[in-house]
Scaffold this motif. Structure first.
Motif, short mmCIF file in Angstrom:
data_model
loop_
_atom_site.label_atom_id
_atom_site.label_comp_id
_atom_site.label_asym_id
_atom_site.label_seq_id
_atom_site.Cartn_x
_atom_site.Cartn_y
_atom_site.Cartn_z
N GLY A 169 0.82 -1.22 0.00
CA GLY A 169 0.00 0.00 0.00
C GLY A 169 0.85 1.26 0.00
O GLY A 169 0.59 2.21 -0.75
N GLY A 170 1.88 1.25 0.84
CA GLY A 170 2.78 2.42 0.93
C GLY A 170 3.51 2.64 -0.39
O GLY A 170 3.62 3.78 -0.88
N LEU A 171 4.01 1.54 -0.96
CA LEU A 171 4.73 1.67 -2.24
C LEU A 171 3.81 2.24 -3.32
O LEU A 171 4.20 3.11 -4.11
N PHE A 172 2.57 1.71 -3.33
CA PHE A 172 1.62 2.15 -4.36
C PHE A 172 1.32 3.65 -4.21
O PHE A 172 1.37 4.41 -5.18
N GLY A 173 1.00 4.04 -2.99
CA GLY A 173 0.63 5.45 -2.76
C GLY A 173 1.75 6.41 -3.09
O GLY A 173 1.57 7.37 -3.85
N VAL A 174 2.94 6.14 -2.54
CA VAL A 174 4.07 7.06 -2.76
C VAL A 174 4.47 7.07 -4.24
O VAL A 174 4.63 8.14 -4.85
N GLY A 175 4.57 5.89 -4.82
CA GLY A 175 5.03 5.78 -6.21
C GLY A 175 4.06 6.44 -7.18
O GLY A 175 4.47 7.25 -8.04
N LEU A 176 2.77 6.10 -7.03
CA LEU A 176 1.79 6.63 -7.98
C LEU A 176 1.68 8.15 -7.88
O LEU A 176 1.72 8.85 -8.90
N PHE A 177 1.59 8.65 -6.66
CA PHE A 177 1.38 10.11 -6.54
C PHE A 177 2.64 10.90 -6.85
O PHE A 177 2.55 12.03 -7.37
N ALA A 178 3.79 10.31 -6.59
CA ALA A 178 5.03 10.98 -7.04
C ALA A 178 5.02 11.05 -8.57
O ALA A 178 5.37 12.09 -9.16
N GLY A 179 4.59 9.96 -9.20
CA GLY A 179 4.53 9.94 -10.67
C GLY A 179 3.57 10.97 -11.22
O GLY A 179 3.88 11.69 -12.18
N ILE A 180 2.38 11.08 -10.61
CA ILE A 180 1.38 12.06 -11.08
C ILE A 180 1.94 13.48 -10.94
O ILE A 180 1.79 14.31 -11.85
N ALA A 181 2.58 13.73 -9.80
CA ALA A 181 3.17 15.08 -9.59
C ALA A 181 4.21 15.37 -10.68
O ALA A 181 4.23 16.46 -11.27
N LEU A 182 5.05 14.38 -10.97
CA LEU A 182 6.08 14.59 -12.01
C LEU A 182 5.44 14.79 -13.37
O LEU A 182 5.91 15.60 -14.19
N LEU A 183 4.34 14.07 -13.63
CA LEU A 183 3.66 14.19 -14.93
C LEU A 183 3.18 15.63 -15.16
O LEU A 183 3.45 16.22 -16.21
N TYR A 184 2.49 16.17 -14.17
CA TYR A 184 1.98 17.54 -14.34
C TYR A 184 3.12 18.55 -14.45
O TYR A 184 3.05 19.49 -15.25
N CYS A 185 4.14 18.33 -13.62
CA CYS A 185 5.29 19.26 -13.69
C CYS A 185 5.93 19.20 -15.08
O CYS A 185 6.29 20.24 -15.64
N GLY A 186 6.06 18.01 -15.63
CA GLY A 186 6.70 17.86 -16.94
C GLY A 186 5.92 18.55 -18.04
O GLY A 186 6.49 19.28 -18.87
N ILE A 187 4.60 18.32 -18.05
CA ILE A 187 3.77 18.90 -19.11
C ILE A 187 3.78 20.43 -19.01
O ILE A 187 4.01 21.13 -19.99
N TRP A 188 3.58 20.93 -17.80
CA TRP A 188 3.50 22.39 -17.66
C TRP A 188 4.87 23.05 -17.81
O TRP A 188 4.96 24.19 -18.27
N GLN A 189 5.92 22.33 -17.45
CA GLN A 189 7.24 22.91 -17.71
C GLN A 189 7.50 22.99 -19.21
O GLN A 189 8.09 23.95 -19.70
N GLY A 190 7.02 21.98 -19.93
CA GLY A 190 7.15 22.03 -21.39
C GLY A 190 6.44 23.25 -21.95
O GLY A 190 6.97 23.96 -22.82
N ARG A 191 5.24 23.52 -21.45
CA ARG A 191 4.50 24.70 -21.93
C ARG A 191 5.20 26.00 -21.55
O ARG A 191 5.27 26.95 -22.34
N ALA A 192 5.72 26.01 -20.31
CA ALA A 192 6.43 27.23 -19.86
C ALA A 192 7.68 27.45 -20.72
O ALA A 192 7.99 28.60 -21.09
N CYS A 193 8.38 26.36 -21.04
CA CYS A 193 9.58 26.49 -21.89
C CYS A 193 9.20 26.96 -23.29
O CYS A 193 9.90 27.78 -23.90
N ALA A 194 8.07 26.45 -23.81
CA ALA A 194 7.62 26.86 -25.15
C ALA A 194 7.33 28.35 -25.16
O ALA A 194 7.70 29.07 -26.09
#
Lengths: 150, 231
Positions: free
Chosen positions: A80-105
């Motif tokens: 449960g701990g692995l799932f929660g930490v891993g998944l939500f860390a991934g989601i946070a990175l996903l949004y940061c990546g997409i919006w950083q791409g837009r900011a860089c553009a």
């Protein structure tokens, strides 16, 4: 039931790396297209446009580090701990990546018209990077409390 | 990538126009702009053409009646699904309706008939009801209308054209802030390009007329002088 829980644990271990890769791919894709567009329009300084478009590639690296930190024998107690930490860390990175791409553009688009604002135009992308680092660092910190750490 | 990022490369490859009225020409030629616009998806290219066709007077056949112009506007609006583009087209046609009403009034015509179409949009009835008001009671919606009325009364066509283009440009500018790399951003860029192009041409036409007037005046003086010298 235990099998499902253990499967979720494995999802949690691999999620930050996989979602981080998606984040970097989308972010670099968006920023890279802006870089290519700017190259069409300007007479020089191509290298820095391509350099900016590689900014979002850091998120896959954060994902890899989180994945290795979470990597351990998966048991019903820690899945449960692995799932929660891993998944939500991934989601946070996903949004940061997409919006950083837009900011860089946007930074590329602005800097091609006004080269003197090149540095300042990167501030939003740097701030987003900071949020990604928060997600990354605290994923590492919190993972120390999940049972089974090597 | 979402539709918000559909045209990142295209938008980044388009040079920003200089400030309106300062630019002596658009930032790139129409030929070059069309070459860049080739990356548009076929359905987006069709939509852009529809919008340009209905908003550019030069693309409208001469001699169209009011009803035909209105029908064209409605037909285009029904084919455009994008909300922002619908707003752009609707607002521009409404501005034209106001200007058409000002012209009618300046010609001394009475209130337009309510039983047959003469204008487009939400303010047609309001304009007819407030025919004698300098701004048709639309100060809240179009604060520039009173100034346009004054310029029309003074027959200052250059200042009037400038005012109208400025209002259209500012509206596009505001919308541009909400759309960075989407198809709407492309349409907004092309429409802004058209306004800069129109002003540059208009300015050139006015300059040529002024030059002709000055030349004629100069030649007239010269003719008089040579006549006097010969006498």
């Amino acid at each position: 039931m235990n099998e499902l829980v253990i499967a979720l644990g494995w999802v949690g271990i691999f999620a930050p790396m996989a979602i981080g890769a998606v984040a970097s791919a989308i972010g670099c894709g968006i920023a890279g297209q802006a870089g290519i567009g700017a190259i069409l329009e300007t007479e020089g300084g191509y290298g820095r446009y391509i350099g900016i478009s590689a900014f979002p590639s850091t998120f896959v690296i954060y994902g890899i580090v989180v994945m290795f930190t979470l990597d351990r024998e998966v048991t019903p107690e820690n899945a449960g701990g692995l799932f929660g930490v891993g998944l939500f860390a991934g989601i946070a990175l996903l949004y940061c990546g997409i919006w950083q791409g837009r900011a860089c553009a946007s930074a590329i688009n602005a800097a091609k018209e006004k080269p003197e604002i090149f540095g300042l135009s990167l501030a939003p992308a740097a701030i987003i990077e900071g949020f990604g680092v928060f997600a990354f660092v605290f994923a590492l910190v919190i993972s120390a409390g999940i049972p089974g750490a090597v | 990538m979402s539709s918000d990022d559909a045209y990142v490369m295209l938008i980044s490859s388009l040079p920003k126009p200089e400030a309106l009225f300062l630019a002596k020409q658009p930032p790139l030629s129409r030929l070059k702009l069309d070459a860049r616009l080739r990356v548009l998806a076929p359905e987006d290219a069709t939509t852009l053409k529809l919008v340009e066709n209905v908003l550019d007077w030069r693309r409208l056949p001469m001699g169209l009646s009011d009803r035909e112009v209105i029908d064209r506007g409605r037909a285009v609006l029904s084919r455009i699904e994008n909300e922002t583009l619908q707003t752009i087209v609707r607002e521009r046609l409404e501005i034209r309706t106001c200007v058409a009403a000002l012209r009618r009034r300046a010609r001394g015509e009475g209130s337009p008939p309510l039983d047959r179409p003469w204008g487009f949009g939400r303010w047609v009835g309001q304009i007819a009801r407030n025919w004698t008001d300098p701004s048709f009671g639309l100060d809240g919606v179009f604060p520039w209308l009173r100034e346009a009325n004054r310029l029309m009364a003074e027959n200052d066509s250059v200042a009037l054209e400038r005012l109208l283009l400025e209002q259209s440009y500012l509206r596009l500018q505001r919308l541009a802030g909400e759309h960075s790399f989407s198809f709407e951003a492309v349409v907004i860029y092309v429409l802004k390009w058209s306004i800069v192009d129109r002003w540059a041409r208009y300015n050139a036409e006015v300059a040529v007329r002024r030059f002709d007037d000055l030349t004629e005046a100069g030649l007239a003086d010269y003719a008089t002088l040579s006549f006097e010298g010969g006498a």
